[in-house]
Design a protein around this motif. Structure first.
Motif, mmCIF file in Angstrom:
data_model
loop_
_atom_site.group_PDB
_atom_site.id
_atom_site.type_symbol
_atom_site.label_atom_id
_atom_site.label_comp_id
_atom_site.label_asym_id
_atom_site.label_seq_id
_atom_site.Cartn_x
_atom_site.Cartn_y
_atom_site.Cartn_z
ATOM 1 N N GLU A 176 24.072 30.984 -1.444
ATOM 2 C CA GLU A 176 24.254 29.366 -0.952
ATOM 3 C C GLU A 176 23.597 28.877 0.229
ATOM 4 O OE1 GLU A 176 25.734 25.669 -1.584
ATOM 5 O OE2 GLU A 176 25.946 27.379 -2.662
ATOM 6 N N LYS A 180 20.540 25.769 0.378
ATOM 7 C CA LYS A 180 20.568 24.918 1.726
ATOM 8 C C LYS A 180 19.110 24.865 2.269
ATOM 9 C CE LYS A 180 24.878 23.420 2.295
ATOM 10 N NZ LYS A 180 25.204 21.993 2.510
ATOM 11 N N ALA A 281 30.225 27.779 -1.650
ATOM 12 C CA ALA A 281 29.894 26.391 -1.192
ATOM 13 C C ALA A 281 30.589 25.899 -0.001
ATOM 14 C CB ALA A 281 29.707 25.422 -2.376
ATOM 15 N N GLY A 282 31.824 25.779 -0.148
ATOM 16 C CA GLY A 282 32.837 25.275 0.854
ATOM 17 C C GLY A 282 32.439 25.642 2.175
ATOM 18 N N ALA A 285 29.232 25.168 3.860
ATOM 19 C CA ALA A 285 29.162 23.777 4.248
ATOM 20 C C ALA A 285 29.868 23.596 5.692
ATOM 21 C CB ALA A 285 29.481 22.711 3.155
ATOM 22 N N ARG A 286 31.073 24.337 5.791
ATOM 23 C CA ARG A 286 31.872 24.408 6.853
ATOM 24 C C ARG A 286 31.010 24.222 8.387
ATOM 25 N NH1 ARG A 286 36.031 27.567 5.275
ATOM 26 N NH2 ARG A 286 36.912 25.488 4.431
ATOM 27 N N TRP A 288 27.269 24.731 8.097
ATOM 28 C CA TRP A 288 25.889 24.217 8.212
ATOM 29 C C TRP A 288 25.745 23.019 9.030
ATOM 30 C CZ3 TRP A 288 21.514 26.506 5.992
ATOM 31 C CH2 TRP A 288 20.514 25.777 6.120
ATOM 32 N N ASN A 289 24.551 23.200 9.987
ATOM 33 C CA ASN A 289 24.227 22.356 10.957
ATOM 34 C C ASN A 289 25.322 21.692 11.945
ATOM 35 O OD1 ASN A 289 21.375 21.861 10.493
ATOM 36 N ND2 ASN A 289 21.866 20.489 8.759
ATOM 37 N N LYS A 290 26.154 22.851 12.195
ATOM 38 C CA LYS A 290 27.245 22.467 13.227
ATOM 39 C C LYS A 290 26.652 22.640 14.808
ATOM 40 C CE LYS A 290 30.902 21.097 10.900
ATOM 41 N NZ LYS A 290 30.445 21.006 9.581
#
Length: 595
Positions: A176, A180, A281-282, A285-286, A288-290
């Motif tokens: 995943e 991205k 995926a979830g 996403a949690r 990513w880019n934080k």
């Protein structure tokens, strides 16, 4: 012997020579394979170096477990040097840390070495990653070198996850991440690694072992299996800004620390999973880019506006005209004056004497001008967030400091507390060396025990650092029962320093303000005020810090106090002794246990 993971997960560096073998490996690799691969020489001498996290974190410290066996009949001092380096084209940032391990004859010595990591100050563009390299040099009793490198993904925060979560989920998570990366329009490369893995048996028992990570992921069962020292270290790391994420099945166990959006400077959150495999995926996403700690070091202070710490030093102009005047005068002296007056025709041999003397005199004059203008040492300002938790008998210190130096006679210093000290980039000026521009000066740092060296501090420069540490202390505010419900609370200070202003939120949510400075051993003179007064005061004061995690007061606090102080001896972290810290902005926040 086959490894239990694919080659991209391996961080093993092995050298076998004269029967001595050193293995530096990520903890995910099977422990039994390490034992099989060990070799001893005739007298049993052996060295094992094992990384707790695979891969290593991008900042802070990387804990390395070291086991040294001395097979000789005399005491040996094992000297190891760890070198971490980030590379961007021809510019590199480096951090070196050393360890001296005394091993008695026919004895085995084990320790955890906190290896200092070099942050990548040159990479500030999203999706861009530079290479990182690591090396370990064994200088005694023999000389050996071991090295490796990797390429991290800069769009991802630094995550540490337990082997429990990684076991069945890692492949899907990394697939995943790769999706991205490929979908990003600004793709500059980088590995598709999702976080660093570690085993529960190797969990650090010092918060510094987690200091390079933004998030730690674990299950509730992992929490129960950890030692009490490891759990304590993890909570201390959270107090100092870490984000602790629990993954559970069903109801949240009461044994876990409670969820909190404001756990000191950090956060504790809980998420559900099926107990076998994370949803790729979830989960990706949690994170990513934080926000990342690395971004705070790289660029978090280069575009600040109205930061009181910068304003406290004032502006310093670069007097280029003085340099031009000096060079013109020197050119006249060493040229026409020297050639036609001091060493005229027929006496040209005097040039061998007059020219060096003029150069020496000019150098002495230049040094004198610099000393008069800039002086020796420097000035500085510090912003300190001091979080007190009496029930933990601990104080959590996050300190930002900025200084301007003249001529330094020495740049090394020692830390009295075990602390993480990291340089910060600043807005570009003629005096700033570490800045977010193409002409920044690379960072080169050294550490040997409490001693720090390198270019933390430089002559005639402006520089900034962030310091984090946890201190054992009995400092607290003590509340005593009031004589009646109408009377204000009775607070007695056992802080060890004087607070100038303070608000106290009692057990019912009532807000009380200090009317006069409160010294240690004194009772607070309190008057009741509206909650909005505390909120306005706190929002004004926290702007001084420019610190992630110091949040606005949304929910009315209870059994907490908020204060400012001019000085906090024992908590303020001292660095270079020749810096005169002219401004200390100390904000104190803590719990007040009920009687």
């Amino acid at each position: 012997m086959k490894s239990t993971l694919s080659k991209k997960h391996s961080a093993a560096w092995m050298v076998c020579c004269a029967g001595l073998m050193c293995v530096f490996t990520g903890q995910v690799q099977a422990q039994k394979s390490l034992a099989d691969e060990m070799l001893n020489d005739a007298n049993g001498t052996r060295l094992e170096i094992r990384s707790v996290f695979d891969p290593l974190p991008p900042t802070g410290y990387a804990p390395l477990r070291i086991v040294a066996t001395n097979g000789s009949s005399r005491e040996e001092v094992w000297q190891l040097d760890f070198h971490s380096q980030t590379q961007e084209f021809q510019r590199s940032n480096a951090s070196r840390s050393s360890l001296s391990l005394v091993v008695g004859p026919q004895a085995t010595q084990s320790t955890v070495f906190m290896a200092s990591m070099a942050p990548d100050y040159g990479s500030t563009t999203s999706y861009r990653s530079n290479s990182r390299s690591y090396s370990i040099n064994l200088n005694s009793p023999v000389t050996r070198a071991y090295s490796n490198y990797d390429q991290p993904q800069s769009a991802f925060p630094a995550i540490a996850m337990t082997k429990t979560l990684a076991e069945n989920s890692l492949s899907g998570l990394e697939d995943e991440v790769e999706k991205k990366i490929k979908a990003a329009s600004k793709y500059f490369g980088g590995a598709n690694t999702f976080g660093s893995r570690f085993s529960l048996e190797e969990t650090p028992e010092d918060w510094l072992g987690f200091s390079g990570f933004d998030y730690v992921m674990l299950t509730d069962a992992d929490w129960q299996k950890m030692t009490s020292a490891s759990r304590h270290a993890l909570l201390q790391w959270t107090r100092l800004g870490g984000k602790l994420h629990f993954y559970i099945r069903g109801e949240r166990p009461a044994s876990l620390p409670p969820n909190s959006k404001s756990y000191g400077l950090g956060q504790i959150e809980t998420f559900t999973w099926n107990g076998s495999k994370l949803l790729a995926a979830g989960t990706v996403a949690r994170y990513w880019n934080k926000p990342q700690r690395l971004n705070t070091l790289q660029s978090g202070h280069t575009n600040v506006r109205g930061w009181p710490m910068l304003d406290a030093l004032g502006k310093r102009s670069f007097n280029s005209w003085q340099v031009i005047v000096f060079l013109v005068l020197f050119g006249i002296l060493v040229g026409p004056v020297n050639l036609f007056m001091l060493a005229p025709s027929g006496r040209r041999h005097r040039l061998f004497i007059t020219t060096p003397l003029l150069s020496l005199g000019a150098s002495v004059m230049m040094v004198g001008i610099i000393l008069v203008q800039d002086g020796i040492g420097g000035i500085g300002a510090r912003a300190i967030y001091l979080h007190l938790e009496p029930q933990e008998a601990a104080a959590y210190v996050t300190q930002k400091q900025i200084s301007r130096t003249g001529v330094l006679l020495g740049a090394g210093f020692e830390m009295k507390q075990a602390a993480l000290v990291e340089p910060l980039t600043l807005p570009a000026t003629d005096w700033v060396k570490l800045k977010n521009t193409h002409d920044m000066q690379p960072v080169s740092l050294t550490q040997n025990g409490p001693s720090r060296g390198g270019n933390f501090f430089q002559s005639r420069a402006e520089q900034a650092q962030m310091i984090r540490t946890a201190i054992s202390t009995r400092a607290r505010l003590e509340v005593q029962p009031a004589t009646s419900a109408e009377d204000p609370p009775v607070l007695v200070s056992a802080l060890g320093f004087t607070v100038e202003e303070m608000f106290y939120a009692d057990a019912t949510g009532g807000i009380w303000r200090l009317q006069s400075p409160l010294a240690t051993g004194q009772k607070a003179d309190l008057v009741k005020v509206e909650p909005d007064e505390l909120r306005q005061w706190w929002n004004d004061k926290r702007e001084v810090l420019k610190m992630d995690g110091v949040q606005e007061l949304v929910v009315a606090p209870q059994n907490e106090f908020f204060a400012i102080a001019k000085a906090a001896p024992g908590f303020t972290q001292e660095t270079l002794s020749s810096i005169r810290w002219q401004t200390d902005k100390i904000i104190v926040h803590g719990s007040v246990p009920l009687p």
